[in-house]
Design an enzyme around this catalytic site. Sequence first.
Site, short mmCIF file in Angstrom:
data_model
loop_
_atom_site.label_atom_id
_atom_site.label_comp_id
_atom_site.label_asym_id
_atom_site.label_seq_id
_atom_site.Cartn_x
_atom_site.Cartn_y
_atom_site.Cartn_z
N LYS A 1 0.83 -1.21 0.00
CA LYS A 1 0.00 0.00 0.00
C LYS A 1 0.87 1.27 0.00
O LYS A 1 0.59 2.23 -0.71
CB LYS A 1 -0.92 -0.04 1.22
CG LYS A 1 -1.65 1.24 1.54
CD LYS A 1 -2.64 1.66 0.48
CE LYS A 1 -3.33 2.96 0.89
NZ LYS A 1 -4.06 3.57 -0.21
N LYS B 1 1.57 11.76 5.31
CA LYS B 1 1.84 10.64 6.24
C LYS B 1 2.27 9.39 5.47
O LYS B 1 3.25 8.73 5.83
CB LYS B 1 0.57 10.34 7.06
CG LYS B 1 0.65 9.07 7.88
CD LYS B 1 -0.73 8.43 8.11
CE LYS B 1 -1.38 7.96 6.86
NZ LYS B 1 -2.61 7.16 7.03
#
Length: 298
Positions: free
Chosen positions: A172, A241
């Site tokens: 991911k 992030k």
Amino acid sequence: MADDVLGFVGLGQMGSRMAARLLDAGHALVVFDPVEAAVAPLVARGARRAASAAEVADLSDTVLASLPTPEVVRMVGLGPDGVLSGQRARRFVDFSTTGPRVAQQVAAAFLAQGRTSIDAPVSGGITGAEKGSLAIMVSGPREEFERLEPVLRVMGKPFFCGEKPGQAQVLKLCNNLLAAAALAISSEAIVMGVKAGLDPSLMCEVINSSSGRNSATQDKFPRAIIPRSFDFGFTTALSHKDVRLCVEEAEAMGIPMVVGSAVRQMLAVTSASFGPESDFTSIVKVVEQWAGVEVGGA
Ligand code: NAD
């Protein structure tokens, strides 16, 4: 599994839509989010309200979560009022993007209590969450994946990535690094074209029929940048992030990411200029300011 009561913690942009699909598919659902406005619409659709993540785990067999940061996932999973302190749930499934380390830490703590934690980060944005067309990357014990598969199919297409906790998180992070890099570099290219007098829609059309096509020119520019709606549905804070986690994880593995570090800096500048809650398509506005032109609009 089909008769399991499901819990859902974290009912934000993604979680609310995933939870709604589970309710529509007929699953019994217990929900928790500290923001009341996030809980109320799901309770109105038939979900049961819980007062904490621990209570969700007291009332359900499998707890699903979609949370903003690794720190929040650690707290919701392992903290004093967290899922692990609930009595009933045997399984924790985390859809958040948190990097492999927290996934490994949470999996080890659950395993120590004879329970299972599965990392299952998703891709496809709020549209994918709404339509049930998310790519769901899963790592954990294969038999648990197989048990969970029918539930995951309500929300998208599950991909088994490996038995090792955190493997799906690595995949991911790689995906989101590529998506952010495509947005950053396409912003530089399209702004350059606009300054030279080219029409940005024509640029995207030509690029999308050529070798430079990517997820920004095919989707983000036509949908959220050229119309200047900046409502793609993913915040600069979350993208920053993800890229930070990716670059840090790569560094820890001995892989310097030169281009990835530049993308991380572009997101830091976007956050400083337009705020962490801005849509991450705002990255183009940074380049626009430097260039003194604007892409699209009236
Ligand atoms: P969001 O900020 O909209 O939602 C997060 C939710 O978690 C909020 O409702 C918040 O109130 C809740 N929350 C915060 N602290 C909590 C706590 N201690 N206990 C329970 N709930 C808590 O974020 P989002 O956009 O829905 O993203 C969620 C996750 O999915 C993130 O990890 C993100 O990186 C990932 N993701 C997002 C997208 C997207 O397009 N938005 C796409 C793929 C993956």
